[in-house]
Every structure is written in structure tokens, then in C-alpha cells.
Enzyme design. Structure first.
Site, PDB file in Angstrom:
ATOM      1  N   GLY A 152       0.959  -1.286   0.350  1.00 30.52           N
ATOM      2  CA  GLY A 152      -0.120   0.438  -0.201  1.00 30.52           C
ATOM      3  C   GLY A 152       1.504   0.928  -0.207  1.00 30.52           C
TER       4      GLY A 152
ATOM      5  CB  THR B 295      -6.311  -0.421  -1.300  1.00 30.12           C
ATOM      6  OG1 THR B 295      -5.907  -0.601   0.614  1.00 30.12           O
ATOM      7  CG2 THR B 295      -8.197  -1.238  -0.642  1.00 30.12           C
ATOM      8  N   GLY B 296      -3.718  -1.919  -1.646  1.00 28.79           N
ATOM      9  CA  GLY B 296      -2.637  -2.125  -1.760  1.00 28.79           C
ATOM     10  C   GLY B 296      -2.004  -2.861  -3.640  1.00 28.79           C
TER      11      GLY B 296
ATOM     12  CG  ASP C 198      -7.557 -11.168   3.631  1.00 27.37           C
ATOM     13  OD1 ASP C 198      -7.625 -10.536   4.215  1.00 27.37           O
ATOM     14  OD2 ASP C 198      -8.831 -10.754   2.812  1.00 27.37           O
TER      15      ASP C 198
ATOM     16  CG  ASN D  15      -5.227 -14.288  11.788  1.00 28.47           C
ATOM     17  OD1 ASN D  15      -5.773 -15.245  12.647  1.00 28.47           O
ATOM     18  ND2 ASN D  15      -5.478 -13.621  10.521  1.00 28.47           N
TER      19      ASN D  15
ATOM     20  CB  ALA E 222      -0.479   0.862  10.842  1.00 31.24           C
TER      21      ALA E 222
ATOM     22  CE1 TYR F 187      -9.194   2.465   8.115  1.00 29.01           C
ATOM     23  CE2 TYR F 187      -9.189   4.848   9.079  1.00 29.01           C
ATOM     24  CZ  TYR F 187      -8.720   3.993   9.069  1.00 29.01           C
ATOM     25  OH  TYR F 187      -7.549   3.729   8.595  1.00 29.01           O
TER      26      TYR F 187
ATOM     27  CE  LYS G 183      -6.815   0.772  10.549  1.00 32.86           C
ATOM     28  NZ  LYS G 183      -5.753  -0.004  10.190  1.00 32.86           N
TER      29      LYS G 183
ATOM     30  NE  ARG H 234      -6.591   8.385   1.672  1.00 26.71           N
ATOM     31  CZ  ARG H 234      -5.351   7.257   2.569  1.00 26.71           C
ATOM     32  NH1 ARG H 234      -5.541   7.430   3.774  1.00 26.71           N
ATOM     33  NH2 ARG H 234      -4.830   6.334   1.170  1.00 26.71           N
TER      34      ARG H 234
HETATM   35  N1  UDP Z   1     -13.023  16.254   0.825  1.00 24.15           N
HETATM   36  C1  UDP Z   1     -13.449  16.884   0.009  1.00 24.15           C
HETATM   37  N2  UDP Z   1     -13.615  16.488  -1.177  1.00 24.15           N
HETATM   38  C2  UDP Z   1     -12.849  15.080  -1.788  1.00 24.15           C
HETATM   39  C3  UDP Z   1     -12.672  14.905  -1.072  1.00 24.15           C
HETATM   40  C4  UDP Z   1     -13.042  14.525   0.091  1.00 24.15           C
HETATM   41  O1  UDP Z   1     -13.789  18.306   0.094  1.00 24.15           O
HETATM   42  O2  UDP Z   1     -13.715  15.432  -3.339  1.00 24.15           O
HETATM   43  C5  UDP Z   1     -12.702  15.781   2.039  1.00 24.15           C
HETATM   44  C6  UDP Z   1     -14.054  15.517   2.901  1.00 24.15           C
HETATM   45  O3  UDP Z   1     -15.040  15.959   3.573  1.00 24.15           O
HETATM   46  C7  UDP Z   1     -13.350  15.380   4.386  1.00 24.15           C
HETATM   47  C8  UDP Z   1     -11.514  16.436   3.691  1.00 24.15           C
HETATM   48  O4  UDP Z   1     -11.805  16.275   2.050  1.00 24.15           O
HETATM   49  O5  UDP Z   1     -13.693  16.704   5.303  1.00 24.15           O
HETATM   50  C9  UDP Z   1     -10.714  15.110   4.151  1.00 24.15           C
HETATM   51  O6  UDP Z   1     -11.525  13.823   3.277  1.00 24.15           O
HETATM   52  P1  UDP Z   1     -10.351  12.351   3.148  1.00 24.15           P
HETATM   53  O7  UDP Z   1     -11.615  11.317   2.418  1.00 24.15           O
HETATM   54  O8  UDP Z   1      -8.994  12.993   2.293  1.00 24.15           O
HETATM   55  O9  UDP Z   1      -9.820  11.737   4.565  1.00 24.15           O
HETATM   56  P2  UDP Z   1     -10.703  11.887   6.192  1.00 24.15           P
HETATM   57  O10 UDP Z   1      -9.702  12.865   6.895  1.00 24.15           O
HETATM   58  O11 UDP Z   1     -12.388  12.364   5.829  1.00 24.15           O
HETATM   59  O12 UDP Z   1     -10.923  10.747   6.471  1.00 24.15           O
END
Ligand code: UDP
Length: 322
Positions: free
Chosen positions: A11, A36-37, A57, A100, A115, A146, A150, A187
Site C-alpha cells: 500500500g 487497495t495495494g 489476506d 492473527n 497502524a 473503520y 481500529k 481522498r
Molecule cells: N473531501 C472533499 N472533496 C473530495 C474528497 C474529500 O471536500 O473530493 C473532504 C472530505 O469531506 C473531508 C476532507 O476532504 O472533509 C478529507 O477527506 P479524506 O477523504 O481525504 O479523508 P478523511 O480525513 O475524511 O478521512
């Protein structure tokens, strides 16, 4: 020579850790199911004698012949888009996968580094977040798969430490970016880079006033290395305390890429934390660590990677294989 297993080693962060451990003289066994990697993140290590890749896995029983000194448990979908697409697998890798890994570590007498994530704080009511804050997480919200996985993984790790005397380390990782992130992982930073470089509208969710604190991958890897080598079993936040709104980051990426993209506003996803900023007093005190790379420098260092990914996606010359 230390012998180290990295789960999720193909990853984004796992592969940077493989590089670091090879550079530190370890023999590295990289395990990944490639959900996802990507092999592209590690194939440069294939000629290295001290590097082995196993496609497996970790939610199924793990066995590695021979001794093991360290295990870094990085297997898990980590972007909201990925864990919403794979909710049950995300729960399984945090729960069964962690069990595991801990069982293998106990058998081998290996030190485990888990992590974990700033998501254990949920939509925080304490700001910035110190490790002593217990969080504000909805177990049944969309991010619960998630966050709770965690949180369970942390609980299980501390239980193995307390019940079996296993040497354990827990890192709570805040938003991190850099080369090898998947362009389409959903993200904010990959999304904004991709949109800006294609000249598409930049999708800011909500009004963009929510905040995050972005860490460049090299800083994070340094912190993880120091934590692995430390004797500290309690969780440690690693992140860049420089907090910024998502709207501001979108503007920075438009400026950096010289893009003509406009910003469009879309609905804020359910459970999206409104603020996030690490309190890193513990990391500074225990590890002597603080981030060195400014956001401006980190984004500049990441740009060529995303430019290449966008070129590859469009099939133009100059782009490497996906
Ligand atoms: N975000 C956004 N537009 C995008 C993708 C993410 O405005 O196209 C916002 C998302 O709603 C969050 C922030 O960016 O408030 C960070 O999102 P990310 O998915 O990177 O990770 P998170 O910190 O939420 O786990």
C-alpha cells in the site's frame, strides 16, 4: 539481520516502510492481498535479496517460516471511499487480521507496531486531539466500520501487551499524503490533484470549512521508525499539527498546478469530522519527532507523481504503468 513482516506492505504507507526497512538493513517480508495495494509500489524492490512479497489476506491464518523480529500491521483499506466499498472486509482486517498478527507475534516473540488512526477520535469534541482523548465515534455510522475496527485493534493490541507481555507499539496516523497514493482512492488530495490536472471541477464537500492536518509521507515514516525502535507501548499521534480548511487546500492545489479548474460544492458525507489536528506533545517528548516538511514543499514534491498518474490514465506517452 532483523527480519520484519509488513502487512499491507504494497500500500501507500506500507511500501514506503518497506523501502525504509530495507535501507535500515532489515530482511523484509511484505504481505498484501492487493485489495487497495499495488505491485507497482514495491516492484522496484523485487531484485533485492532481502525482500520477499507474499500475496495473502491477513484475515486468514498467517504463517511465516523462520524467526521474526518485528511486525508492522498496516493492512486495511484506509480511505473513506475504500472502506465504504469494503465495509465487512475493513472490519475483518482490523479485528481478525489484528488477532492473527498478534498471535503470530506471540509465537515468534516479535515486536508489533499497529497502524491505528486519528479516526479513533471520530468527530472530535476535544481540539486538538491528545492521545488521552477517548473520541466521539458512532459505532453504526458509515465510518464505524473503520473507526471501530481500529479501536478494537488497539484494544486487542493492548490486551496482548498486558496479558502476554508482548512488545507492542500503536501509532495513530493523521492524514498523510505523498507519492504512491492511488489517484482514485477518493481522498481529498488525490481527488483534488486529479481534478486540477485534468481541468475538471474541484469537488469540495460541504462548505469546505472542515479542517484537516496533512503530513508528508517521509515525515510519517521517520516517526514510525522512531516509534518502532522506542520502548513506548501506549498510542502515539503522528501528524502535522498545521491545520487547514479543505477549501484552502483546494485553492493551494489549483494554484500549484496552475489549473483553470473551478471549485464546486457537493454535500458533506455523513459522519465527516468537522475538525482534526494532532496534539503531538507525546511524539515530541518520547520520540524527539516533529514534522519537517511544510505543506507547500510536500505538495510540490507530490505533484510530479500525480502528473504521471493522470498522464498514464489518459494513455498519453510519459505515463508509467498503473
Ligand atoms: N473531501 C472533499 N472533496 C473530495 C474528497 C474529500 O471536500 O473530493 C473532504 C472530505 O469531506 C473531508 C476532507 O476532504 O472533509 C478529507 O477527506 P479524506 O477523504 O481525504 O479523508 P478523511 O480525513 O475524511 O478521512
Amino acid at each position: 539481520m532483523p527480519r520484519t513482516l509488513i502487512t499491507g506492505g504494497a500500500g501507500f504507507l506500507g511500501s514506503h516502510l518497506c523501502d525504509r526497512l530495507i535501507a535500515e538493513g532489515h530482511e523484509v517480508i511484505c504481505m498484501d492481498n492487493l485489495l487497495t495495494g499495488a505491485v507497482a509500489n514495491i516492484e522496484h524492490l523485487f531484485p533485492e535479496d532481502r525482500f520477499t512479497f507474499i500475496r495473502h489476506d491477513v484475515t486468514s491464518f498467517i504463517w511465516i517460516p523462520g524467526p521474526l523480529d518485528y511486525i508492522l500491521h498496516f493492512a486495511s483499506p484506509a480511505s473513506p471511499r475504500d472502506y465504504l466499498e469494503h465495509p465487512i472486509h475493513t472490519l475483518k482486517v482490523g479485528a481478525l487480521g489484528t488477532h492473527n498478527v498478534l498471535g503470530l507475534a506471540k509465537e515468534k516473540g516479535a515486536r508489533v507496531l499497529l497502524a491505528s488512526t486519528s479516526e479513533v477520535y471520530g468527530d472530535p469534541l476535544v481540539h486538538p486531539q491528545p492521545e488521552t482523548y477517548c473520541g466521539n465515534v458512532s459505532p453504526i455510522g458509515p465510518r464505524g466500520v473503520y473507526d471501530e475496527a481500529k479501536r478494537f485493534a488497539e484494544a486487542m493490541t493492548m490486551a496482548y501487551h498486558r496479558a502476554h507481555g508482548l512488545e507492542t507499539r500503536i501509532v495513530r496516523i493523521f492524514n498523510t499524503y505523498g507519492p504512491r497514493m492511488r489517484l482514485a482512492d477518493g481522498r481529498a488530495l488525490p481527488q483534488f490533484f486529479g481534478q486540477a490536472l485534468r481541468g475538471e471541477p474541484i469537488t469540495v464537500y460541504g462548505d469546505g470549512s472542515q479542517t484537516r492536518s496533512f503530513t508528508y509521507c517521509d515525515d510519517l515514516v521517520e516517526g514510525i521508525w522512531r516509534l518502532l525502535m522506542s520502548d513506548y507501548p501506549e498510542p502515539v499521534n503522528l501528524g502535522n499539527p498545521e491545520e487547514v480548511t479543505i477549501l484552502e487546500v483546494a485553492r493551494e492545489i489549483i494554484e500549484l498546478t496552475g489549473s483553470s479548474s473551478e471549485i464546486v460544492f457537493e454535500p458533506l458525507p455523513v459522519g465527516d469530522p468537522k475538525v482534526r489536528q494532532p496534539d503531538i506533545e507525546r511524539a515530541e517528548r518520547i520520540l524527539g519527532w516533529r514534522p519537517r516538511v511544510s505543506r507547500a514543499d510536500g505538495l510540490r514534491a507530490t505533484l510530479p507523481y500525480f502528473r504521471e498518474r493522470v498522464l498514464a490514465e489518459s494513455g498519453q506517452p510519459g505515463g508509467a504503468n498503473p
